[in-house]
Design an enzyme around this catalytic site. Structure first.
Site, mmCIF file in Angstrom:
data_model
loop_
_atom_site.group_PDB
_atom_site.id
_atom_site.type_symbol
_atom_site.label_atom_id
_atom_site.label_comp_id
_atom_site.label_asym_id
_atom_site.label_seq_id
_atom_site.Cartn_x
_atom_site.Cartn_y
_atom_site.Cartn_z
ATOM 1 N N GLY A 177 61.788 7.460 44.938
ATOM 2 C CA GLY A 177 61.957 6.145 45.561
ATOM 3 C C GLY A 177 60.646 5.388 45.523
ATOM 4 N N CYS A 178 60.291 4.863 44.349
ATOM 5 C CA CYS A 178 58.946 4.305 44.134
ATOM 6 C C CYS A 178 58.838 2.822 44.459
ATOM 7 C CB CYS A 178 58.504 4.549 42.693
ATOM 8 S SG CYS A 178 59.533 3.711 41.468
ATOM 9 N N THR A 199 63.536 5.064 40.825
ATOM 10 C CA THR A 199 64.182 4.089 41.697
ATOM 11 C C THR A 199 65.608 3.878 41.207
ATOM 12 O OG1 THR A 199 64.132 1.801 42.515
ATOM 13 C CG2 THR A 199 63.270 2.172 40.306
ATOM 14 N N CYS A 356 65.519 -4.603 63.976
ATOM 15 C CA CYS A 356 64.746 -3.412 63.624
ATOM 16 C C CYS A 356 63.474 -3.317 64.473
ATOM 17 C CB CYS A 356 64.394 -3.418 62.146
ATOM 18 S SG CYS A 356 65.812 -3.102 61.063
#
Length: 390
Positions: A177-178, A199, A356
């Protein structure tokens, strides 16, 4: 802020149901009150949607401009601190039951589904993320202990990760997950390592390749379950939230298979304060489809007999500050972005970032960096905590 779809306050605002008034009484929130965190309701349909469709109906009503709040972040902080979402009765409970069953009966993060979050969220447009994020385009919690700005805090986070991984020149590093290549670029430039980043986002891959051109960085479009090879170090930042509990065994088995016996694996993930049976319906529909936040118990159970925990670092409050910094940058960039994105997108993005921020401020949300090693490892690990600004 752009014009609201409701042009003015109703002369006589609709009276709220006693159920909601009673629920909010412990939070210090008054419907149509004067405090910055009070909600202003413009249409009585909002009450019906909250009571029958829970958080999904409430969030949709906000996007449509049927209610508003000056300090949305503080509203969510107060609501989540009081666990109001768990106290909704009636049809709201049925909505939650449906969400629970959906997560229990289906694997929402299969290989086929893995690309949905990229198509809906990460591929919306690099311009939004370039406007909102720091220069490294780090879309994860920054480390603020010695930082004054978002830029400094994200650089401190990248440096801390590299130090925790004990990177050495020439090592081969896998990043699961770059994103847009910020960490991969930093590791290759500052620690002279070879990086393979993966990704599921076409937009991220294209920009990451452009940003890492000329470095020992290979950015691939693939799901983590397709990975092969061996790596000295593995790092995953802000991706584990998309894996899902049904896939935790294969995720950690994959990492164990790929990691050399003497290697290290750093997992950076949002964590929930307790094990949850479902994901917030609004977040699932509008922001991160098929996502699921882990609890500490779920992680420790999944890594048992696979990895040893060398270090567990929680700096969840830093995510509140990161999100507010992102909102400030996005809001200031809106005059340029509004020619491509409409008011509904603006309200959706504000709701996303503010809810969030409230989540982490309430301490329901945690941010963990966990350093893992194989039992076969003979390295002596010492926990890393920066003592001064980098």
């Amino acid at each position: 802020m752009p014009k609201t779809t409701i042009n003015h306050y109703a002369e006589h605002p609709p009276a709220p149901p006693e159920t909601l008034v009673r629920l909010l009484a412990t939070t210090g929130i008054t419907i149509n009150g004067d405090a910055p965190w009070d909600v202003q309701v413009y249409d009585e349909s909002v009450y019906r949607d909250v009571l029958t469709r829970g958080t999904l109906g409430f969030g949709q009503a906000y996007i449509e401009g049927r209610w508003d709040c000056n300090r949305l972040d503080e509203f969510f902080h107060r609501v989540m601190r009081a666990d109001i979402d768990e106290q909704l009765g009636g049809w709201g409970k049925l909505q939650l039951l449906g969400d629970v069953l959906r997560h229990a009966l289906f694997n929402l993060q299969t290989k086929k589904r893995a690309y949905q979050v990229a198509q809906q969220h990460y591929d919306i447009g690099n311009d939004v993320f370039e406007a909102m994020l720091d220069s490294s385009m780090s879309y994860s919690c920054a480390y603020w202990e010695h930082a004054r700005t978002l830029e400094e805090a994200q650089q401190a986070k990248l440096e801390m990760i590299c130090r925790k991984l004990d990177l050495r020149p020439g090592e081969r590093v896998l990043e699961i997950g770059c994103g847009w290549g910020g960490l991969a670029k930093y590791m290759a430039q500052h620690y002279q390592v070879e990086v393979v980043g993966i990704t599921v986002s076409v937009e991220q891959q294209a920009l990451a390749r452009e940003r890492c051109a000329g470095l020992s960085v290979d950015i691939q479009l693939m799901d983590y379950r397709e990975l092969q090879g061996k790596f000295d170090k593995i790092v995953s930042v802000g991706m584990f939230e998309h894996v899902g509990p049904k896939n935790y065994p294969v995720y950690f088995e994959t990492a164990h298979r790929l990691l050399k016996d003497n290697g290290l694996f750093l997992l950076h993930t949002i964590g929930n304060h307790k094990t949850a049976l479902y994901t917030d319906a609004w977040i699932d529909r509008y922001i991160f489809p098929n996502g699921k936040l882990p609890s500490a118990n779920e992680i420790t159970h999944a890594i048992e007999k696979k990895f040893l925990i060398e270090d567990w670092h929680n700096f969840g409050p830093d995510y509140d500050r990161t999100l507010m910094a992102w909102w400030d940058k996005f809001n200031r960039a809106w005059p340029e972005l509004q020619f491509k994105y409409d008011e509904s997108f603006y309200r959706m993005w504000r709701y996303y970032l503010m809810c969030c921020a409230g989540y982490f401020r309430s301490r329901q949300g945690q941010l963990w960096q966990v350093v893992l090693s194989k039992r076969q490892s003979n390295r002596l690990y010492r926990s890393i905590r920066p003592t001064s600004a980098h």
